[in-house]
Scaffold this motif. Structure first.
Motif, PDB file in Angstrom:
ATOM      1  N   ARG A  54       0.841  -1.214   0.000  1.00  0.00           N
ATOM      2  CA  ARG A  54       0.000   0.000   0.000  1.00  0.00           C
ATOM      3  C   ARG A  54       0.868   1.253   0.000  1.00  0.00           C
ATOM      4  O   ARG A  54       0.578   2.210  -0.701  1.00  0.00           O
ATOM      5  CB  ARG A  54      -0.913   0.012   1.235  1.00  0.00           C
ATOM      6  CG  ARG A  54      -2.328  -0.493   1.017  1.00  0.00           C
ATOM      7  CD  ARG A  54      -2.352  -1.747   0.291  1.00  0.00           C
ATOM      8  NE  ARG A  54      -3.695  -2.142  -0.129  1.00  0.00           N
ATOM      9  CZ  ARG A  54      -3.920  -3.182  -0.907  1.00  0.00           C
ATOM     10  NH1 ARG A  54      -2.909  -3.903  -1.363  1.00  0.00           N
ATOM     11  NH2 ARG A  54      -5.136  -3.509  -1.262  1.00  0.00           N
ATOM     12  N   GLY A  82      -8.871  -9.685  -5.834  1.00  0.00           N
ATOM     13  CA  GLY A  82      -7.618  -9.292  -5.190  1.00  0.00           C
ATOM     14  C   GLY A  82      -6.839  -8.230  -5.934  1.00  0.00           C
ATOM     15  O   GLY A  82      -5.787  -7.784  -5.472  1.00  0.00           O
ATOM     16  N   SER A 109       3.446  -5.907  -6.207  1.00  0.00           N
ATOM     17  CA  SER A 109       4.035  -7.236  -6.015  1.00  0.00           C
ATOM     18  C   SER A 109       4.887  -7.196  -4.749  1.00  0.00           C
ATOM     19  O   SER A 109       5.384  -6.136  -4.365  1.00  0.00           O
ATOM     20  CB  SER A 109       4.903  -7.608  -7.226  1.00  0.00           C
ATOM     21  OG  SER A 109       5.450  -8.894  -7.078  1.00  0.00           O
ATOM     22  N   HIS A 110       4.995  -8.345  -4.053  1.00  0.00           N
ATOM     23  CA  HIS A 110       5.936  -8.376  -2.931  1.00  0.00           C
ATOM     24  C   HIS A 110       6.700  -9.690  -2.878  1.00  0.00           C
ATOM     25  O   HIS A 110       6.221 -10.723  -3.316  1.00  0.00           O
ATOM     26  CB  HIS A 110       5.289  -8.120  -1.566  1.00  0.00           C
ATOM     27  CG  HIS A 110       3.795  -8.150  -1.511  1.00  0.00           C
ATOM     28  ND1 HIS A 110       3.062  -9.275  -1.676  1.00  0.00           N
ATOM     29  CD2 HIS A 110       2.910  -7.163  -1.280  1.00  0.00           C
ATOM     30  CE1 HIS A 110       1.779  -8.980  -1.548  1.00  0.00           C
ATOM     31  NE2 HIS A 110       1.652  -7.706  -1.319  1.00  0.00           N
TER      32      HIS A 110
HETATM   33  C1  LIG Z   1      -2.564 -12.375  -8.712  1.00  0.00           C
HETATM   34  C2  LIG Z   1      -1.339 -13.248  -8.578  1.00  0.00           C
HETATM   35  C3  LIG Z   1      -0.653 -13.246  -9.949  1.00  0.00           C
HETATM   36  C4  LIG Z   1      -0.393 -12.647  -7.491  1.00  0.00           C
HETATM   37  O1  LIG Z   1       0.918 -13.173  -7.658  1.00  0.00           O
HETATM   38  P1  LIG Z   1       1.868 -13.568  -6.447  1.00  0.00           P
HETATM   39  O2  LIG Z   1       3.184 -13.882  -7.043  1.00  0.00           O
HETATM   40  O3  LIG Z   1       1.181 -14.574  -5.598  1.00  0.00           O
HETATM   41  O4  LIG Z   1       1.979 -12.292  -5.533  1.00  0.00           O
HETATM   42  P2  LIG Z   1       2.683 -10.880  -5.791  1.00  0.00           P
HETATM   43  O5  LIG Z   1       3.402 -10.529  -4.547  1.00  0.00           O
HETATM   44  O6  LIG Z   1       3.433 -10.783  -7.054  1.00  0.00           O
HETATM   45  O7  LIG Z   1       1.422  -9.923  -5.952  1.00  0.00           O
HETATM   46  C5  LIG Z   1       0.531  -9.722  -4.888  1.00  0.00           C
HETATM   47  C6  LIG Z   1      -0.339  -8.562  -5.284  1.00  0.00           C
HETATM   48  O8  LIG Z   1      -0.972  -8.876  -6.529  1.00  0.00           O
HETATM   49  C7  LIG Z   1      -2.163  -8.117  -6.606  1.00  0.00           C
HETATM   50  N1  LIG Z   1      -3.232  -8.979  -7.093  1.00  0.00           N
HETATM   51  C8  LIG Z   1      -3.857  -9.962  -6.442  1.00  0.00           C
HETATM   52  N2  LIG Z   1      -4.797 -10.504  -7.229  1.00  0.00           N
HETATM   53  C9  LIG Z   1      -4.751  -9.845  -8.414  1.00  0.00           C
HETATM   54  C10 LIG Z   1      -5.470  -9.943  -9.640  1.00  0.00           C
HETATM   55  N3  LIG Z   1      -6.438 -10.848  -9.802  1.00  0.00           N
HETATM   56  N4  LIG Z   1      -5.161  -9.121 -10.652  1.00  0.00           N
HETATM   57  C11 LIG Z   1      -4.188  -8.179 -10.507  1.00  0.00           C
HETATM   58  N5  LIG Z   1      -3.461  -8.045  -9.349  1.00  0.00           N
HETATM   59  C12 LIG Z   1      -3.739  -8.878  -8.345  1.00  0.00           C
HETATM   60  C13 LIG Z   1      -2.474  -7.584  -5.196  1.00  0.00           C
HETATM   61  O9  LIG Z   1      -2.243  -6.180  -5.166  1.00  0.00           O
HETATM   62  C14 LIG Z   1      -1.471  -8.319  -4.335  1.00  0.00           C
HETATM   63  O10 LIG Z   1      -1.010  -7.563  -3.235  1.00  0.00           O
HETATM   64  P3  LIG Z   1      -2.010  -7.186  -2.032  1.00  0.00           P
HETATM   65  O11 LIG Z   1      -2.750  -8.443  -1.694  1.00  0.00           O
HETATM   66  O12 LIG Z   1      -1.104  -6.712  -0.944  1.00  0.00           O
HETATM   67  O13 LIG Z   1      -2.905  -6.113  -2.571  1.00  0.00           O
HETATM   68  C15 LIG Z   1      -1.685 -14.671  -8.172  1.00  0.00           C
HETATM   69  O14 LIG Z   1      -2.379 -14.627  -6.961  1.00  0.00           O
HETATM   70  C16 LIG Z   1      -2.531 -15.409  -9.197  1.00  0.00           C
HETATM   71  O15 LIG Z   1      -1.979 -16.038 -10.070  1.00  0.00           O
HETATM   72  N6  LIG Z   1      -3.864 -15.358  -9.049  1.00  0.00           N
HETATM   73  C17 LIG Z   1      -4.778 -16.066  -9.923  1.00  0.00           C
HETATM   74  C18 LIG Z   1      -4.787 -15.612 -11.353  1.00  0.00           C
HETATM   75  C19 LIG Z   1      -5.080 -14.162 -11.535  1.00  0.00           C
HETATM   76  O16 LIG Z   1      -6.056 -13.627 -11.044  1.00  0.00           O
HETATM   77  N7  LIG Z   1      -4.205 -13.498 -12.299  1.00  0.00           N
HETATM   78  C20 LIG Z   1      -4.340 -12.097 -12.583  1.00  0.00           C
HETATM   79  C21 LIG Z   1      -3.051 -11.514 -13.121  1.00  0.00           C
HETATM   80  S1  LIG Z   1      -2.579 -12.320 -14.648  1.00  0.00           S
END
Ligand SMILES: CC(C)(COP(=O)(O)OP(=O)(O)OC[C@H]1O[C@@H](n2cnc3c(N)ncnc32)[C@H](O)[C@@H]1OP(=O)(O)O)[C@@H](O)C(=O)NCCC(=O)NCCS
Length: 135
Positions: A54, A82, A109-110
């Protein structure tokens, strides 16, 4: 739609943790709105990753707008899937509207040690001549 500005910010979660330990809820109340404070986190590490995300997102929005506002004038909320979304309030909302900015996109991303966020401000057409952000 055209891009009006972009911003990026990287947060060191270890440093953020030290600030959080020192200032506690005072720090959070300065950065986050009450709606952003809602939600449960598995543990302190997960919470710091959320807080860092954030913090980075708001810094990235300031950069995309090329101006700082009160932290709580930038609201980062999450869709049911999310994905982060940006809402502006107060002077940030007024200034963005005057500049013709119609949307701000953000991505977060984190990792274990860092949080990063990138923001892109968009406007419908080029209004830079009459924008208060124009140089
Ligand atoms: C969304 C996703 C890619 C996150 O990847 P990750 O490597 O686990 O985590 P990261 O640290 O890179 O990213 C986390 C952040 O992604 C963001 N995020 C979560 N879901 C998301 C979504 N559907 N679309 C875009 N961003 C998303 C959020 O901001 C999150 O941080 P927060 O929870 O503090 O707000 C993973 O949860 C996923 O594959 N979800 C299912 C598929 C999907 O919805 N993909 C959308 C992007 S292609």
């Amino acid at each position: 739609m055209v891009t009006s500005g972009v911003g990026i910010d990287l947060v060191d979660l270890k440093r953020l943790g030290l600030v959080w330990q020192r200032w506690g809820s005072h720090f959070e109340r300065r950065i986050l709105t009450s709606e952003e404070c809602r939600g449960r986190h598995r543990n302190t590490r997960a919470y710091l990753a959320f807080l860092g995300g954030r913090f980075a997102a708001k810094e990235a929005v300031f950069k995309a707008l090329e101006r700082r506002f009160a932290w709580r004038d930038i609201v980062i909320h999450s869709t049911s899937a999310g994905a982060p979304r940006v809402a502006l309030r107060g002077s940030a909302e007024t200034a963005a509207r005057r500049a013709g900015i119609t949307a701000i996109l953000v991505s977060i991303s984190h990792t274990r040690n860092h949080a990063v966020a990138q923001a892109t401000a968009l406007r419908d057409h080029d209004v830079s001549e009459c924008s208060e952000f124009a140089t």
